[in-house]
Every structure is written in C-alpha cells, then in structure tokens.
Design a protein around this motif. Structure first.
Motif, mmCIF file in Angstrom:
data_model
loop_
_atom_site.group_PDB
_atom_site.id
_atom_site.type_symbol
_atom_site.label_atom_id
_atom_site.label_comp_id
_atom_site.label_asym_id
_atom_site.label_seq_id
_atom_site.Cartn_x
_atom_site.Cartn_y
_atom_site.Cartn_z
ATOM 1 N N HIS A 123 16.181 2.355 32.802
ATOM 2 C CA HIS A 123 16.323 2.121 31.295
ATOM 3 C C HIS A 123 17.267 1.562 30.765
ATOM 4 O O HIS A 123 18.184 0.706 30.674
ATOM 5 N N ASP A 124 16.143 1.336 29.862
ATOM 6 C CA ASP A 124 16.677 0.363 29.033
ATOM 7 C C ASP A 124 17.777 0.749 27.762
ATOM 8 O O ASP A 124 17.730 2.353 27.131
ATOM 9 N N GLU A 125 18.366 -0.158 26.916
ATOM 10 C CA GLU A 125 19.350 0.288 26.145
ATOM 11 C C GLU A 125 19.209 0.927 24.651
ATOM 12 O O GLU A 125 19.770 1.363 24.047
ATOM 13 N N ASN A 126 17.628 1.389 24.864
ATOM 14 C CA ASN A 126 16.750 1.121 23.277
ATOM 15 C C ASN A 126 16.640 3.191 23.158
ATOM 16 O O ASN A 126 16.322 3.111 23.904
ATOM 17 N N TYR A 127 17.306 3.471 22.869
ATOM 18 C CA TYR A 127 16.759 5.164 22.563
ATOM 19 C C TYR A 127 16.281 5.322 20.792
ATOM 20 O O TYR A 127 16.936 5.079 19.626
ATOM 21 N N ASP B 50 14.809 12.252 22.325
ATOM 22 C CA ASP B 50 14.400 10.519 22.425
ATOM 23 C C ASP B 50 12.915 10.436 23.242
ATOM 24 O O ASP B 50 12.363 11.449 23.656
ATOM 25 N N GLN B 188 22.048 0.421 32.617
ATOM 26 C CA GLN B 188 21.281 -0.198 30.998
ATOM 27 C C GLN B 188 22.811 -1.331 30.633
ATOM 28 O O GLN B 188 23.551 -0.687 30.799
ATOM 29 N N GLY B 189 22.582 -1.880 29.188
ATOM 30 C CA GLY B 189 22.778 -2.363 28.671
ATOM 31 C C GLY B 189 23.935 -1.880 27.496
ATOM 32 O O GLY B 189 23.296 -0.387 27.454
ATOM 33 N N THR B 191 24.359 0.154 24.613
ATOM 34 C CA THR B 191 23.262 0.079 22.933
ATOM 35 C C THR B 191 24.508 0.315 21.772
ATOM 36 O O THR B 191 23.375 -0.498 20.653
ATOM 37 N N LEU B 199 21.378 0.132 19.109
ATOM 38 C CA LEU B 199 19.900 0.043 19.134
ATOM 39 C C LEU B 199 19.819 1.300 20.066
ATOM 40 O O LEU B 199 19.019 2.092 20.265
ATOM 41 N N MET B 204 20.844 9.634 15.810
ATOM 42 C CA MET B 204 21.351 9.854 16.990
ATOM 43 C C MET B 204 23.227 9.380 17.603
ATOM 44 O O MET B 204 23.036 9.696 18.044
#
Lengths: 157, 252
Positions: A123-127, B50, B188-189, B191, B199, B204
């Motif tokens: 999963h990437d870090e974008n929400y 999401d 993941q990195g 956020t 990000l 949210m």
C-alpha cells in the motif's frame, strides 16, 4: 555541578555516543546486505543467485493480468519501468491486488518465469476519499489527461 | 535562583509532586476521554472512506497514534532514565519505570492492529521487513526494561539498571522511524509529515491529529496515576506518606 555528577554525565554521554556510533555502523553495513526485495532490472542483471528464493518487487503492468477460468491460477507481468518479468501464481490474491499496483512476490526464478508462492500488495502512503478520487477521474477524463500522467506528477512532487 | 529552576526543584520533591499530580489527574483523564471519543467519532463515522481500502483504512485512527506513542513514550522513558542516572533524582526513576508498561501497551496495540490490517490489505499477518522488525524490537526493549526492573530487589538500584537499558535502547528509535526510508520495505512510508504537505486528505487528517493529542493526555493520566502509587510505596517510611495513608484510612 558537583564532580560526581559531572563524572557520571561524562561517562554516560560517552557510552551513549559509543552505542550510537556502533548502531550507525551496523545500519550502514546492513544497507548493502539487508535487501527485502529485488526489482526486475536487478533480477535480469544477474544480482540474484540462481535457484534462490527471493522477493520480487514492482508494479503490475497494466493489462497483463490473465486469470484462469477454472482455477486460482493467475499470471501477470511485474515491471519497474526499465525491465519486466512474467510472474505465475496459484493462490488467493490480496484485496489491493490490481493493475498498476505495487506488489511483492516471493518465489523462485524458473527459466524466464518467476513462480511465486506468495503475492503481497504494497500500500502506498496516500489516503484519498472516494468522492475526491471520482472527481479527479472525471476531471482527467474531461481534459483527456491519462491517469499515468497525473500519477507521475504527484510522484514528482 | 531562577524561578523556573526553582519550580523544577520543587517538582522533584515527592510530596509536592504527589499533590500536584492528584490535582491534575481528573483533568487529564477527562481531556483524554473527550479527545478519544471525539477522535474516534470523527475517524470512524465522519471521515470519508478511502478510494482503495474503503472502510478498512479506519484502523489508522488506532494504529498510527499508538505507533507515535510507542516512540514518544520510549523517548520520555530514556530522558528520565538519563536524569535518574546522572542526578539520581528519585522522581525521574519513578517516572521512567511507570512509563514502561504504558509504552509496551501502545507498542503491542500498534503491532496487533497493523497485523489485523496487513492480512486483508497486504495478504499477510506478518513479514520480516525493517519497519515491522524494528517495532518488534522496541516491544522487546520495553519488556526487557520492565523485566530488569522487577528482577532486582532494591527498588532504586533496579530503576537505575533498567534506566541504563532504556538509555542504550534509544538507538532503536531512529531505526524505527527511518526504516521505511532507508530500506525497501513492505510497510508504506510516512503519510503525515511534520515538514511539507501530508499525503492525506484534510477530512481524514483531523481525527488522526485529535487522536494523537488525546493519546498524549491518556499517557500523562496513566503515568501520573502509576507514579503516585509508586512514590507512596517507595516513601512509605517517610512522614508525608504516612500522613496521606492515615488521611485515606480515616476518610474511607
């Protein structure tokens, strides 16, 4: 500060410094050895020992997923932009698995194919809320911006 | 003497700290309860789903604040350990040791919720990548500190030995934080970023920030409650502790 406290302060600071340096060196040494995954370029470049089990990481190439109609067998292509590798897998895929998704497959290289025993989705870090994503998709369609261009832009940021 | 330094000296005195903590506690518990209720309502009800994970992403409102707390509490414990080792301040020993079980609990919650999320999203409960492994090491460090503290008979010696272990373990904190940057990991990195834009959509983000503040209050409340009891036990021979015990007895 009285001499006893000063001595303790110096001794403890020295120990902390030494431990810090030791940890930094260990991390630096692990930098080269601790590879969680290999990308297709590294695999094709011969960085992986033959017949070794390793993790292959990259994006699922758009339009490359082929599912078998009577079993769980699935094949797809993993790409890192510079090279690609066909992957075969027999099992249940995670929810996030789809085209253009980052995946990590564990398995071995057999001939030119990578035979996976486990496929994980990264999963990437974008929400992003669903309505925002839909609005973005609509705007892209209206101005005929391909999805990939928008993604590349956001990644460049 | 500088008034701030004077206040610090006063704070280090067990009876003063005991009374101050007693006055602060109802406020801290109240703020923590209101904050957690508001954060959870915002996160679980108000925040939009999401686009990829739909409602499953909502576990971040527990997972991410716990992860931040696991690092924050360790840092707090190590700083108090440092003060305890150099200046031998009784209160710092107590605070460092009272923080350890709270930190261990947050670390456990972080690992457990991450695992629950990992199974449907990644496809696995656990993997030995750098972030997950270093967070597990953090849990073992907490358990080591708690274990060492209880293995030595003399309370003050035990606190100093455990504080030393806590101080050494602080090298793990940057490893946990930067692991997703330094190595290729499944995790993941970051956020939410302190510097630069986060990000995550602002609708949210706000419940997450409320949860981050509310967990700080919960930690402070839990820490002070534990520290008061420990102080009373450690000072049970002293006059002030006896007076409090007597007062409690007559009022009960």
């Amino acid at each position: 500060m009285n001499p006893t406290r000063k001595r303790r302060l110096i001794v403890i600071s020295l120990i902390l410094g030494a431990v810090g340096i030791a940890a930094a060196l260990t991390v630096l040494a692990l930098q080269q050895n601790m590879t969680y995954l290999y990308t297709p370029v590294e695999v094709l470049g011969g960085k992986v020992p033959a017949e070794a089990r390793f993790r292959l990481g990259g994006m699922v190439k758009g339009g490359s997923i082929q599912r078998s109609s009577d079993s769980l067998k699935v094949s797809f292509t993993v790409t890192d932009g510079d090279a690609e590798l066909p992957v075969e897998y027999n099992g249940i895929l995670p929810d996030l698995f789809r085209e253009k998704q980052s995946v990590i497959a564990t398995g071995t290289l057999q001939g030119k194919h990578f035979v996976a025993t486990e496929v994980l989705a990264k999963h990437d870090e974008n929400y992003v809320p669903r309505d925002v994503k839909e609005a973005m998709a609509k705007a892209h369609e209206k101005h005929s911006v391909p999805e990939a261009a928008g993604k590349a832009k956001s990644e460049a940021k | 003497m500088n008034p701030l330094v004077l206040w610090f000296h006063k704070l280090g005195s067990p009876p003063y700290f005991y009374r101050l903590a007693g006055r602060l506690l109802p406020w801290l518990w109240g703020l923590a309860a209101i904050g957690i209720a508001a954060g959870l309502y915002g996160g679980l009800v108000l925040a939009p789903p999401d686009y990829q994970q739909s409602d499953a992403f909502r576990i971040i409102y527990i997972h991410v604040p716990s992860a931040w707390m696991s690092l924050f509490i360790y840092f707090f414990m190590a700083v108090n350990g440092f003060i305890a080792l150099v200046w031998r301040i009784k209160l710092s020993e107590i605070l460092a040791m009272a923080a350890a079980p709270v930190g261990a609990a947050f670390t456990f919650i972080c690992l457990a919720t991450g695992s629950l999320w990992g199974k449907p999203m990644w496809g696995t409960w656990w993997t030995w990548d750098a972030r997950l492994t270093s967070e597990l090491v953090l849990l073992f460090l907490y358990l080591g500190v708690i274990g060492l503290y209880h293995a030595i008979e003399d309370r003050r010696q035990a606190a100093r030995a455990a504080a030393f272990l806590a101080l050494i373990g602080i090298v793990n904190l940057p490893i946990v934080h930067f692991s997703v940057k330094w190595w290729n990991t499944l995790h993941q990195g970051s956020t939410v970023k302190l510097f630069g834009p986060s990000l995550i959509d602002s609708r949210m983000l706000w419940p997450l920030l409320i949860m981050a503040v509310a967990t700080k209050f919960a930690f402070a409340a839990s820490l002070l409650s534990r520290a008061r009891v420990d102080l009373l036990e450690l000072e049970s021979g002293k006059d002030w502790a006896r007076q409090i015990a007597l007062a409690e007895e007559t009022s009960a």
